[in-house]
Design a protein around this motif. Structure first.
Motif, PDB file in Angstrom:
ATOM      1  N   ASN A  37       0.848  -1.187   0.000  1.00  0.00           N
ATOM      2  CA  ASN A  37       0.000   0.000   0.000  1.00  0.00           C
ATOM      3  C   ASN A  37       0.882   1.236   0.000  1.00  0.00           C
ATOM      4  O   ASN A  37       1.501   1.562  -0.984  1.00  0.00           O
ATOM      5  N   GLY A  38       0.989   1.877   1.087  1.00  0.00           N
ATOM      6  CA  GLY A  38       1.947   2.968   1.207  1.00  0.00           C
ATOM      7  C   GLY A  38       1.563   4.263   0.532  1.00  0.00           C
ATOM      8  O   GLY A  38       2.354   5.181   0.456  1.00  0.00           O
ATOM      9  N   ARG A  39       0.365   4.358   0.029  1.00  0.00           N
ATOM     10  CA  ARG A  39      -0.030   5.598  -0.638  1.00  0.00           C
ATOM     11  C   ARG A  39      -1.326   6.160  -0.068  1.00  0.00           C
ATOM     12  O   ARG A  39      -2.047   6.889  -0.742  1.00  0.00           O
ATOM     13  N   GLY A  40      -1.655   5.729   1.144  1.00  0.00           N
ATOM     14  CA  GLY A  40      -2.867   6.261   1.743  1.00  0.00           C
ATOM     15  C   GLY A  40      -4.107   5.534   1.274  1.00  0.00           C
ATOM     16  O   GLY A  40      -4.032   4.374   0.868  1.00  0.00           O
ATOM     17  N   ALA A  41      -5.217   6.218   1.313  1.00  0.00           N
ATOM     18  CA  ALA A  41      -6.481   5.568   0.991  1.00  0.00           C
ATOM     19  C   ALA A  41      -7.384   6.501   0.210  1.00  0.00           C
ATOM     20  O   ALA A  41      -7.188   7.716   0.199  1.00  0.00           O
ATOM     21  N   ILE A  42      -8.346   5.894  -0.505  1.00  0.00           N
ATOM     22  CA  ILE A  42      -9.393   6.708  -1.123  1.00  0.00           C
ATOM     23  C   ILE A  42     -10.704   6.350  -0.457  1.00  0.00           C
ATOM     24  O   ILE A  42     -10.917   5.210  -0.041  1.00  0.00           O
ATOM     25  N   GLN A  43     -11.565   7.312  -0.382  1.00  0.00           N
ATOM     26  CA  GLN A  43     -12.842   7.107   0.274  1.00  0.00           C
ATOM     27  C   GLN A  43     -13.913   6.944  -0.795  1.00  0.00           C
ATOM     28  O   GLN A  43     -14.107   7.817  -1.622  1.00  0.00           O
ATOM     29  N   THR A  44     -14.580   5.781  -0.794  1.00  0.00           N
ATOM     30  CA  THR A  44     -15.727   5.622  -1.688  1.00  0.00           C
ATOM     31  C   THR A  44     -16.976   5.879  -0.860  1.00  0.00           C
ATOM     32  O   THR A  44     -16.900   6.185   0.322  1.00  0.00           O
ATOM     33  N   VAL A  45     -18.107   5.725  -1.502  1.00  0.00           N
ATOM     34  CA  VAL A  45     -19.365   6.016  -0.808  1.00  0.00           C
ATOM     35  C   VAL A  45     -19.488   5.170   0.452  1.00  0.00           C
ATOM     36  O   VAL A  45     -19.840   5.653   1.514  1.00  0.00           O
ATOM     37  N   SER A  46     -19.146   3.882   0.320  1.00  0.00           N
ATOM     38  CA  SER A  46     -19.413   2.958   1.414  1.00  0.00           C
ATOM     39  C   SER A  46     -18.211   2.690   2.305  1.00  0.00           C
ATOM     40  O   SER A  46     -18.354   2.350   3.467  1.00  0.00           O
ATOM     41  N   ARG A  47     -17.001   2.819   1.760  1.00  0.00           N
ATOM     42  CA  ARG A  47     -15.857   2.446   2.591  1.00  0.00           C
ATOM     43  C   ARG A  47     -14.575   3.121   2.140  1.00  0.00           C
ATOM     44  O   ARG A  47     -14.521   3.711   1.064  1.00  0.00           O
ATOM     45  N   SER A  48     -13.582   2.970   2.985  1.00  0.00           N
ATOM     46  CA  SER A  48     -12.260   3.476   2.655  1.00  0.00           C
ATOM     47  C   SER A  48     -11.484   2.352   1.981  1.00  0.00           C
ATOM     48  O   SER A  48     -11.587   1.192   2.364  1.00  0.00           O
ATOM     49  N   PHE A  49     -10.700   2.708   0.989  1.00  0.00           N
ATOM     50  CA  PHE A  49     -10.028   1.704   0.186  1.00  0.00           C
ATOM     51  C   PHE A  49      -8.550   2.049   0.082  1.00  0.00           C
ATOM     52  O   PHE A  49      -8.216   3.181  -0.262  1.00  0.00           O
ATOM     53  N   PRO A  50      -7.659   1.097   0.399  1.00  0.00           N
ATOM     54  CA  PRO A  50      -6.225   1.426   0.333  1.00  0.00           C
ATOM     55  C   PRO A  50      -5.761   1.652  -1.101  1.00  0.00           C
ATOM     56  O   PRO A  50      -6.159   0.923  -2.014  1.00  0.00           O
ATOM     57  N   LEU A  51      -4.951   2.663  -1.302  1.00  0.00           N
ATOM     58  CA  LEU A  51      -4.390   2.922  -2.626  1.00  0.00           C
ATOM     59  C   LEU A  51      -3.192   2.009  -2.842  1.00  0.00           C
ATOM     60  O   LEU A  51      -2.214   2.084  -2.103  1.00  0.00           O
ATOM     61  N   PRO A  52      -3.253   1.144  -3.850  1.00  0.00           N
ATOM     62  CA  PRO A  52      -2.176   0.170  -4.027  1.00  0.00           C
ATOM     63  C   PRO A  52      -0.934   0.773  -4.662  1.00  0.00           C
ATOM     64  O   PRO A  52      -1.003   1.720  -5.437  1.00  0.00           O
ATOM     65  N   SER A  53       0.199   0.197  -4.305  1.00  0.00           N
ATOM     66  CA  SER A  53       1.440   0.478  -5.009  1.00  0.00           C
ATOM     67  C   SER A  53       1.865  -0.775  -5.771  1.00  0.00           C
ATOM     68  O   SER A  53       2.432  -0.707  -6.856  1.00  0.00           O
ATOM     69  N   VAL A  54       1.583  -1.937  -5.167  1.00  0.00           N
ATOM     70  CA  VAL A  54       1.856  -3.229  -5.809  1.00  0.00           C
ATOM     71  C   VAL A  54       0.639  -4.122  -5.603  1.00  0.00           C
ATOM     72  O   VAL A  54       0.110  -4.198  -4.492  1.00  0.00           O
ATOM     73  N   ILE A  55       0.190  -4.769  -6.674  1.00  0.00           N
ATOM     74  CA  ILE A  55      -0.896  -5.744  -6.558  1.00  0.00           C
ATOM     75  C   ILE A  55      -0.449  -7.077  -7.156  1.00  0.00           C
ATOM     76  O   ILE A  55       0.539  -7.127  -7.906  1.00  0.00           O
ATOM     77  N   ARG A  56      -1.185  -8.114  -6.823  1.00  0.00           N
ATOM     78  CA  ARG A  56      -0.850  -9.453  -7.327  1.00  0.00           C
ATOM     79  C   ARG A  56      -2.113 -10.082  -7.907  1.00  0.00           C
ATOM     80  O   ARG A  56      -3.172 -10.075  -7.271  1.00  0.00           O
ATOM     81  N   LEU A  57      -1.979 -10.635  -9.103  1.00  0.00           N
ATOM     82  CA  LEU A  57      -3.118 -11.276  -9.755  1.00  0.00           C
ATOM     83  C   LEU A  57      -3.476 -12.571  -9.044  1.00  0.00           C
ATOM     84  O   LEU A  57      -2.601 -13.310  -8.588  1.00  0.00           O
ATOM     85  N   GLU A  58      -4.761 -12.839  -8.947  1.00  0.00           N
ATOM     86  CA  GLU A  58      -5.236 -14.052  -8.290  1.00  0.00           C
ATOM     87  C   GLU A  58      -4.922 -15.291  -9.120  1.00  0.00           C
ATOM     88  O   GLU A  58      -4.620 -16.346  -8.591  1.00  0.00           O
ATOM     89  N   HIS A  59      -5.020 -15.135 -10.443  1.00  0.00           N
ATOM     90  CA  HIS A  59      -4.799 -16.287 -11.317  1.00  0.00           C
ATOM     91  C   HIS A  59      -3.567 -16.061 -12.179  1.00  0.00           C
ATOM     92  O   HIS A  59      -3.367 -14.972 -12.706  1.00  0.00           O
TER      93      HIS A  59
END
Ligand SMILES: [Zn+2]
Length: 167
Positions: A37-59
């Motif tokens: 993460n490391g970049r804070g968060a964004i606020q959507t209507v329903s919840r706060s969401f971490p701003l990604p710096s690195v993500i990993r694909l599930e498949h």
């Protein structure tokens, strides 16, 4: 939302870079998970969401071995922004075809080098042997390692280093 996000394959191999908007979309769809993460968060209507710096694909994504695209920028980078004939670092580098194109030279990694305008002009349309010029090193295709492919982004994204090194 335009900040870049490193995308890892399911086996943690770095495979791509995308913008935050796309990365968040992948996470919301359940197709990727947050790794750094490391970049804070964004606020959507329903919840706060971490701003990604690195993500990993599930498949796991299967893909051919990556190759570095042959572009002017990548040739200059491979040659360390240095004229391959005189060794000078100049800002107005040109691309020289070692075997001139009009003599059948191909536009391939092994036939293009960075050259300063003076050396390019001096060599002209001649073959290397005819020009009596010497290359600092024989041109090769650069390795498509993750460090090379994503190296340019590491300056702005130091936190990617542990995910990129070794691949
Ligand atoms: Zn030169």
């Amino acid at each position: 939302m335009d900040a870049l996000v490193l995308v890892l394959n399911a086996n943690f191999e770095p495979i791509n870079v995308c913008n935050t908007r796309r990365a968040v979309g992948l996470m919301l769809d359940g197709r990727a998970t947050l790794v750094a993460n490391g970049r804070g968060a964004i606020q959507t209507v329903s919840r706060s969401f971490p701003l990604p710096s690195v993500i990993r694909l599930e498949h796991m994504i299967q893909r051919p071995r990556p190759r570095v695209k042959l572009t002017r920028r990548e040739v200059f980078r491979r040659d360390n922004y240095t004229c391959q004939y005189c060794g000078r670092k100049v800002s107005n580098l040109t691309i020289d075809h070692v075997m001139p194109r009009h003599l059948g030279g191909m536009h391939t990694w092994t036939n293009v080098v960075a050259a300063c305008p003076a050396c390019n002009h001096h060599k002209g349309g001649r073959k290397l042997e005819e020009s009596h010029m010497i290359l600092l090193q024989p041109p090769r295709e650069p390795p498509a390692s993750a460090s090379y492919l994503f190296g340019l982004h590491l300056v702005d994204n130091e936190e990617w280093l542990p995910f990129v090194s070794g691949w």
